[in-house]
Design an enzyme around this catalytic site. Structure first.
Site, PDB file in Angstrom:
ATOM      1  N   SER A 124       0.837  -1.199   0.000  1.00 60.53           N
ATOM      2  CA  SER A 124       0.000   0.000   0.000  1.00 60.53           C
ATOM      3  C   SER A 124       0.867   1.242   0.000  1.00 60.53           C
ATOM      4  O   SER A 124       1.998   1.232   0.512  1.00 60.53           O
ATOM      5  CB  SER A 124      -0.846  -0.028   1.272  1.00 60.53           C
ATOM      6  OG  SER A 124      -1.422   1.228   1.491  1.00 60.53           O
ATOM      7  N   TYR A 148      -1.481  -0.916  11.014  1.00 62.17           N
ATOM      8  CA  TYR A 148      -1.783  -1.524   9.707  1.00 62.17           C
ATOM      9  C   TYR A 148      -0.649  -1.245   8.722  1.00 62.17           C
ATOM     10  O   TYR A 148      -0.144  -2.146   8.053  1.00 62.17           O
ATOM     11  CB  TYR A 148      -3.112  -0.989   9.151  1.00 62.17           C
ATOM     12  CG  TYR A 148      -3.306  -1.299   7.684  1.00 62.17           C
ATOM     13  CD1 TYR A 148      -3.614  -2.589   7.255  1.00 62.17           C
ATOM     14  CD2 TYR A 148      -3.151  -0.297   6.703  1.00 62.17           C
ATOM     15  CE1 TYR A 148      -3.774  -2.877   5.902  1.00 62.17           C
ATOM     16  CE2 TYR A 148      -3.308  -0.577   5.356  1.00 62.17           C
ATOM     17  CZ  TYR A 148      -3.623  -1.871   4.953  1.00 62.17           C
ATOM     18  OH  TYR A 148      -3.758  -2.155   3.624  1.00 62.17           O
ATOM     19  N   LYS A 152       2.437  -3.707   6.606  1.00 58.73           N
ATOM     20  CA  LYS A 152       2.834  -3.716   5.192  1.00 58.73           C
ATOM     21  C   LYS A 152       4.353  -3.489   5.075  1.00 58.73           C
ATOM     22  O   LYS A 152       5.038  -4.138   4.292  1.00 58.73           O
ATOM     23  CB  LYS A 152       2.070  -2.649   4.405  1.00 58.73           C
ATOM     24  CG  LYS A 152       0.563  -2.884   4.341  1.00 58.73           C
ATOM     25  CD  LYS A 152       0.218  -4.154   3.583  1.00 58.73           C
ATOM     26  CE  LYS A 152      -1.264  -4.463   3.577  1.00 58.73           C
ATOM     27  NZ  LYS A 152      -1.596  -5.800   3.081  1.00 58.73           N
TER      28      LYS A 152
HETATM   29  P1  NAD Z   1     -10.888  -7.329   1.665  1.00 52.18           P
HETATM   30  O1  NAD Z   1     -11.086  -7.351   3.138  1.00 52.18           O
HETATM   31  O2  NAD Z   1     -12.056  -7.062   0.796  1.00 52.18           O
HETATM   32  O3  NAD Z   1     -10.220  -8.700   1.190  1.00 52.18           O
HETATM   33  C1  NAD Z   1      -9.322  -9.421   2.007  1.00 52.18           C
HETATM   34  C2  NAD Z   1      -9.768 -10.877   1.997  1.00 52.18           C
HETATM   35  O4  NAD Z   1      -8.861 -11.639   2.774  1.00 52.18           O
HETATM   36  C3  NAD Z   1     -11.168 -11.083   2.604  1.00 52.18           C
HETATM   37  O5  NAD Z   1     -11.962 -11.838   1.714  1.00 52.18           O
HETATM   38  C4  NAD Z   1     -10.899 -11.858   3.901  1.00 52.18           C
HETATM   39  O6  NAD Z   1     -11.947 -12.765   4.183  1.00 52.18           O
HETATM   40  C5  NAD Z   1      -9.575 -12.551   3.585  1.00 52.18           C
HETATM   41  N1  NAD Z   1      -8.716 -12.851   4.732  1.00 52.18           N
HETATM   42  C6  NAD Z   1      -8.312 -12.023   5.727  1.00 52.18           C
HETATM   43  N2  NAD Z   1      -7.510 -12.663   6.593  1.00 52.18           N
HETATM   44  C7  NAD Z   1      -7.386 -13.939   6.142  1.00 52.18           C
HETATM   45  C8  NAD Z   1      -6.697 -15.085   6.603  1.00 52.18           C
HETATM   46  N3  NAD Z   1      -5.987 -15.062   7.746  1.00 52.18           N
HETATM   47  N4  NAD Z   1      -6.780 -16.231   5.887  1.00 52.18           N
HETATM   48  C9  NAD Z   1      -7.529 -16.282   4.763  1.00 52.18           C
HETATM   49  N5  NAD Z   1      -8.206 -15.229   4.283  1.00 52.18           N
HETATM   50  C10 NAD Z   1      -8.150 -14.069   4.964  1.00 52.18           C
HETATM   51  O7  NAD Z   1      -9.728  -6.265   1.387  1.00 52.18           O
HETATM   52  P2  NAD Z   1      -9.243  -5.664  -0.014  1.00 52.18           P
HETATM   53  O8  NAD Z   1      -9.635  -4.240  -0.051  1.00 52.18           O
HETATM   54  O9  NAD Z   1      -9.609  -6.554  -1.117  1.00 52.18           O
HETATM   55  O10 NAD Z   1      -7.667  -5.699   0.209  1.00 52.18           O
HETATM   56  C11 NAD Z   1      -6.849  -6.745  -0.289  1.00 52.18           C
HETATM   57  C12 NAD Z   1      -5.414  -6.479   0.072  1.00 52.18           C
HETATM   58  O11 NAD Z   1      -5.013  -5.211  -0.454  1.00 52.18           O
HETATM   59  C13 NAD Z   1      -5.142  -6.398   1.572  1.00 52.18           C
HETATM   60  O12 NAD Z   1      -3.875  -6.971   1.809  1.00 52.18           O
HETATM   61  C14 NAD Z   1      -5.117  -4.916   1.849  1.00 52.18           C
HETATM   62  O13 NAD Z   1      -4.340  -4.620   2.981  1.00 52.18           O
HETATM   63  C15 NAD Z   1      -4.470  -4.404   0.578  1.00 52.18           C
HETATM   64  N6  NAD Z   1      -4.774  -2.994   0.285  1.00 52.18           N
HETATM   65  C16 NAD Z   1      -6.082  -2.580   0.176  1.00 52.18           C
HETATM   66  C17 NAD Z   1      -6.363  -1.241  -0.109  1.00 52.18           C
HETATM   67  C18 NAD Z   1      -7.785  -0.764  -0.205  1.00 52.18           C
HETATM   68  O14 NAD Z   1      -8.015   0.451  -0.202  1.00 52.18           O
HETATM   69  N7  NAD Z   1      -8.782  -1.617  -0.330  1.00 52.18           N
HETATM   70  C19 NAD Z   1      -5.316  -0.335  -0.305  1.00 52.18           C
HETATM   71  C20 NAD Z   1      -3.989  -0.794  -0.207  1.00 52.18           C
HETATM   72  C21 NAD Z   1      -3.733  -2.128   0.081  1.00 52.18           C
END
Ligand code: NAD
Ligand code: UDP
Length: 336
Positions: A124, A148, A152
């Protein structure tokens, strides 16, 4: 070729599964459903005409992970699974370090055990902390302002160290700016639990009538209209960015990091205006005090991805708000 998509039922992972499928790469989804719905699988099938393999499992469960990786002859891991709420991470830091850092280390050990050498990691722009200059390129100092963000930073460090020690390993950290929007079909999008923290889902829920108005956090920033500026990127551009990174480096090794953003910043008011145009609805707002920890302005230098991955974001703000509204109006309460 088959790849494991941890967190593949979530917002970014599910859209990336579509892009992988379109590129001829077969995703196998591994998710514990802690922040997603099983119905995502049906929506993916409606979009791709393909029922993806799905294993309900936790990345802490190394026996199940190993079995899944071996049974499906997995060649690389796209690692999205993580907890992602900044505020919650300050209240429950250990839960975040466990799920995002310890569990990722467990998974890396499992990958090594079964001989998988490539990982694409969801990082991120938060790893840049408070921007020292703009636009932010990949050499900008790394830091964080919350647990958080530190998860990362730590995982990136772990990946880098692991690649140094195992010179045939590949780890690509993709540093996302602000992912927004939905699949253009309107069948898949973002539906956060509870009250949304992020701007776009809050606007979408206000436009659809689930919320009365949106608070704009600060109108006295040093920006053109005084509201905060961010680099919003369409979720489908973000998804193709993953495929581009993987295909460009499939035969390479080492630790690499790329910004995935558009390179352009938009203010909160500009996003609200674009959303009103897309939805043909008024989005009532009130100015409120600045949100603790917020920065005025943030946008990417996206040139490294363009140069090395031949990838660039193609969808503009209007496409982001159009697709977000299409999804929100079809599924006002998400998939539940
Ligand atoms: P999200 O919560 O929609 O998706 C994450 C998924 O991971 C969920 O389906 C959850 O059930 C699953 N999960 C969590 N912990 C788990 C575990 N221990 N074992 C198995 N499954 C697990 O989030 P997202 O927005 O799709 O984000 C995806 C990735 O991108 C994350 O790593 C997040 O930190 C990163 N990210 C997101 C954003 C954003 O704005 N959405 C920005 C930068 C980085
Ligand atoms: N924002 C806002 N009201 C909200 C949510 C967000 O004014 O209800 C603003 C926030 O202050 C920032 C921008 O919208 O300027 C993007 O916020 P978001 O939380 O989506 O992303 P981040 O701040 O993590 O980049």
């Amino acid at each position: 070729m088959k790849v494991l998509v941890t967190g593949g039922m979530g917002y970014i992972g599910s859209h990336t599964c579509i892009a992988l499928h379109e590129a001829g790469i077969t995703p196998v989804i591994y998710d514990n459903l802690s922040n997603s719905s099983i119905r995502v699988l049906d929506q993916l099938e409606k979009i791709t005409q393909q029922r993806f393999d799905f294993v309900e499992g936790d990345i802490n469960d190394s026996a199940k992970l190993a079995k899944t990786m071996v049974e499906h002859s997995i060649e690389a891991v796209f690692h999205f699974a993580a907890l992602k709420a900044v505020g919650e991470s300050a209240e429950q830091p250990l839960r975040y370090y466990q799920n995002n850092v310890s569990a990722t280390t467990t998974m890396l050990l499992t990958m090594a055990e079964v001989g998988i050498k490539a990982i694409i990691f969801s990082s991120s722009a938060t790893v840049y902390g408070d921007p020292k200059y703009l636009p932010i390129d990949e050499t900008h100092p790394i830091s964080s302002t919350n647990p958080y963000g530190w998860t990362k930073v730590m995982v990136e460090q772990i990946l880098e160290d692991n690649c140094k020690a195992n010179q045939d390993n590949l780890a690509i950290a993709l540093r996302y700016f602000n992912p927004v929007g939905a699949h253009p079909s309107g069948l898949l999008g973002e539906s956060p639990n509870g009250i949304p923290n992020n701007l776009m889902p809050f606007i979408a829920q206000t436009a659809v009538g689930r919320r009365e108005f949106i608070n704009i956090f600060g109108n006295d920033y040093d920006t053109a209209d005084g509201t905060g500026v961010r680099d919003y990127i369409h979720i489908m551009d973000l998804a193709t960015g993953h495929v581009a990174a993987f295909l460009a480096h499939q035969k390479d090794a080492g630790f690499l990091a790329y910004n995935l953003g558009t390179g352009e910043g938009y203010s909160v008011l500009e996003v609200i205006n674009a959303f009103e145009k897309s939805s043909n609805k008024q989005v009532p707002y009130k100015f409120a005090p600045r949100r603790a920890g917020d920065i005025a302005c943030n946008y990417a230098d996206a040139s490294l991805a363009k140069q090395k991955l031949n990838w660039t974001a193609t969808l503009d703000l209007q496409a982001m708000t159009d697709d977000s509204w299409n999804w929100q109006s079809k599924y006002p309460n998400g998939l539940e």
